[in-house]
Design a protein around this motif. Sequence first.
Motif, PDB file in Angstrom:
ATOM      1  N   UNK A   1     -11.144 -62.849  20.306  1.00 27.03           N
ATOM      2  CA  UNK A   1     -11.114 -64.078  19.150  1.00 27.03           C
ATOM      3  C   UNK A   1     -10.330 -63.503  18.424  1.00 27.03           C
ATOM      4  N   UNK A   2      -8.672 -63.331  19.198  1.00 31.66           N
ATOM      5  CA  UNK A   2      -7.737 -62.977  18.252  1.00 31.66           C
ATOM      6  C   UNK A   2      -7.245 -64.285  19.313  1.00 31.66           C
ATOM      7  N   UNK A   3      -7.244 -64.476  20.377  1.00 29.00           N
ATOM      8  CA  UNK A   3      -6.485 -65.416  21.386  1.00 29.00           C
ATOM      9  C   UNK A   3      -6.180 -66.592  20.687  1.00 29.00           C
ATOM     10  N   UNK A   4      -4.835 -66.952  20.480  1.00 32.34           N
ATOM     11  CA  UNK A   4      -4.924 -68.031  19.614  1.00 32.34           C
ATOM     12  C   UNK A   4      -5.917 -69.336  20.473  1.00 32.34           C
TER      13      UNK A   4
ATOM     14  N   UNK B   1      -6.933 -63.663  13.762  1.00 39.17           N
ATOM     15  CA  UNK B   1      -8.802 -64.258  14.454  1.00 39.17           C
ATOM     16  C   UNK B   1      -7.821 -66.309  14.607  1.00 39.17           C
ATOM     17  N   UNK B   2      -7.780 -66.143  16.243  1.00 43.26           N
ATOM     18  CA  UNK B   2      -7.388 -68.131  15.828  1.00 43.26           C
ATOM     19  C   UNK B   2      -7.859 -68.732  14.955  1.00 43.26           C
ATOM     20  N   UNK B   3      -7.397 -69.602  14.779  1.00 42.01           N
ATOM     21  CA  UNK B   3      -7.449 -70.857  13.129  1.00 42.01           C
ATOM     22  C   UNK B   3      -8.914 -71.564  13.684  1.00 42.01           C
ATOM     23  N   UNK B   4      -8.891 -71.319  14.949  1.00 41.42           N
ATOM     24  CA  UNK B   4     -10.362 -72.681  15.411  1.00 41.42           C
ATOM     25  C   UNK B   4     -11.516 -71.481  15.393  1.00 41.42           C
ATOM     26  N   UNK B   5     -11.484 -70.778  15.140  1.00 42.47           N
ATOM     27  CA  UNK B   5     -12.904 -70.084  14.827  1.00 42.47           C
ATOM     28  C   UNK B   5     -12.406 -70.436  13.564  1.00 42.47           C
ATOM     29  N   UNK B   6     -12.155 -70.469  12.058  1.00 39.56           N
ATOM     30  CA  UNK B   6     -12.284 -70.971  10.770  1.00 39.56           C
ATOM     31  C   UNK B   6     -13.506 -71.063  10.455  1.00 39.56           C
TER      32      UNK B   6
ATOM     33  N   UNK C   1     -11.980 -70.654  22.524  1.00 42.45           N
ATOM     34  CA  UNK C   1     -11.756 -71.093  21.089  1.00 42.45           C
ATOM     35  C   UNK C   1     -11.843 -72.457  21.196  1.00 42.45           C
ATOM     36  N   UNK C   2     -11.066 -73.089  22.069  1.00 43.05           N
ATOM     37  CA  UNK C   2     -11.071 -74.347  22.290  1.00 43.05           C
ATOM     38  C   UNK C   2     -12.535 -75.619  22.498  1.00 43.05           C
ATOM     39  N   UNK C   3     -13.471 -75.027  23.397  1.00 41.95           N
ATOM     40  CA  UNK C   3     -14.254 -75.744  23.597  1.00 41.95           C
ATOM     41  C   UNK C   3     -15.863 -75.275  22.590  1.00 41.95           C
ATOM     42  N   UNK C   4     -16.324 -74.294  21.893  1.00 34.89           N
ATOM     43  CA  UNK C   4     -16.747 -73.640  20.977  1.00 34.89           C
ATOM     44  C   UNK C   4     -16.809 -73.559  19.477  1.00 34.89           C
ATOM     45  N   UNK C   5     -15.179 -73.529  19.589  1.00 35.20           N
ATOM     46  CA  UNK C   5     -14.946 -73.825  18.089  1.00 35.20           C
ATOM     47  C   UNK C   5     -14.733 -74.820  18.123  1.00 35.20           C
ATOM     48  N   UNK C   6     -14.327 -75.830  18.960  1.00 33.24           N
ATOM     49  CA  UNK C   6     -13.535 -76.936  18.751  1.00 33.24           C
ATOM     50  C   UNK C   6     -14.792 -77.501  18.309  1.00 33.24           C
TER      51      UNK C   6
END
Length: 673
Positions: free
Chosen positions: A258-261, A529-534, A266-271
Amino acid sequence: MHQRKRVSPYLEYTDDGDLVPSPDRKSFHWADYLVFAAFLLAYIGIGAFQAIRNTFATKKENADDFLVGGRSMSILPVSISVLSAFLSAILILGTPAEIYTEGTQYWMYVIGQMFSCIFAALLFVPLLYPLRLTSSYEYLELRFGSRMAKLTGTLILIVMQLLYMGVALYSPATALYAVTGFEEWLNILIGGIVSIIYSALGGMKASVWTSVIQSAIMAAGVLAVIIQGSVDLGGIEHIWKRNEEGGRVEFFNFDPNPLTRHSFWTLVVGGTLGWLGTYGVNQSSVQRFCSVPTIKAARIVVLLNVPGLLFFMTICSLSGMTIFAWYDYVGCDPLKAGYIDNPNQLIPYYVMDRLGYPTVPGIFLACLFAGALSSVSSSLGALAAVTWEDMLKWRFGHLDNTRQMLIIKSLVVIYGAAGIGMAFMCQSLGGTVLQMSLSFTGAATGPLLGLFFLGSCFPMANWIGAVVGGACGLALPLWMSSGAYDLDVFNDQALNSSTFNCTNFTMPTNVTLPPTADEITGLSRLYLVSYLWYSPIGMATVVVVGLIVSLCTGLTDPMEVPAKYHMAIMDRLCCCLPYKTLHVMRCKYDMAHAYDEEEDEEIVVKAKEKEMNDYTYDNVALDNDSTPYYSTINPSTPAEFDESNYAMDENKPATNNGSVIKDDNPDLETFRL
């Protein structure tokens, strides 16, 4: 001294015939200012036209007309308005900057965006549209039976929209400063004042129609960059090849850390979760898809954003690849050479470099401001709507129509001034405008989505859980995003770029570098933590905390909550499963009556247009003009119609097997078979 021949505002040939960038800058031509001013005046003119039209109309404009366009707007312009409201100049500046500096991995974000539109059309449009709300957060009061729950969502929305307006106004200001030397504060004021004027004059209709024009201008500006780059470098294939050689083409990084930006997850699930909150429950989106006349049209409005998102993300990503390929060919990265101050200025720098002909830079800056004004206008409309409906209408709803409209338009001006103030605050933040926007708005979108999931998917949750969960869900990701901006971390994975051909550039030595991510320890690692997980973190916090608090303070009896306030999520996503399986998956709570309808046969019509005995009725809603609206359905499990259970008289409530269907909204009388 070597003689140099200037070939563009930023490039020149040396006496040896080498093409190199020059740190000297060139200001706008007078024709550029003229074109730019013409576009701004056109936007104001659209607002003024709507205001004049409303003044001389037979039916005087009321709050419903101003805020939701009278619920009679056309599908295509509304869909384009939704698209431009959430992409804007942040996309035009941020996405090319991201692709230029970090590579093509970010392109995968469009998959999450498209999934979010599909899920929003399947889940949230059927939940919210039939309620005929002006503020989407009225749903929270209806579902939880508490005004505090509604105000929790409203306050989160206000925080999010003010942050978003700040970034939207700041992004073209920093770009304009890079290419003209205009002070950023002046650019912010221009953008803010213009958006306030046409939003206050024309309301929803002016906002929608200006968005259509603004979207076309945005597309033209980005396509001009790609076309010029293709001409300079010999085609798209050569642009792609240079990006591959520069190590920038990567699409499927499946790192689960989850620390990977940016990774696929992060892009698909978080997005998906982040944009589901945007398209499904954000006031700007709900306000627009509720402005069309039928629920089928509302679904189409949302789904049309799928090809729109794919188009804009593709051209913006290709523009970033084009800019990298050109400066890799030239041999000088203007960002590393210090010719520009931050990545947000890359695309306007390129425009002045390769498209610096009179009027062209002016058109491109109009493109940037078009996106910003569209976003700000939609935010102003959303803020005015929720403030009026959720905070002021109970106190001032008795006033005449003229005074109500004066209050609503005053709200537009007040929030516009607040957005301008937020834009000045953005000047002190680092990073790309893309990350800035997604960090802070994602931190607020998550808890809003969590509140709606808590209410619609968990019938036992109570209003105390919603309020406490909403506060915790907002506080945690905002704290993480704020800490991330204060934490100075050296990116040891940064991609290389060429500087061998730069003028007046010397690689600095004896520089003390900040710590890398691996060297950060303790609680500070949460900031990595990647900002996309916020957004997912905020959503999960609301649901978990909300259920725990509800359990501690007394669970709500699910049978006391009308089925229309619940989301049959399994019925929508797993519609092919047997009924018994779905019944277990929805915790044996029967929501089939509210949601098992055929989409093609679900329409909304005026009661006076159809005879009652022609239809099987689900919801009968009396709007403010006391005209009933009916939603016709075709149940998946037919039931016999018993006229004795149906009541048309407002004073005689309908029953369902002897039980009275209650509704807490005094403006909405609901009868159910």
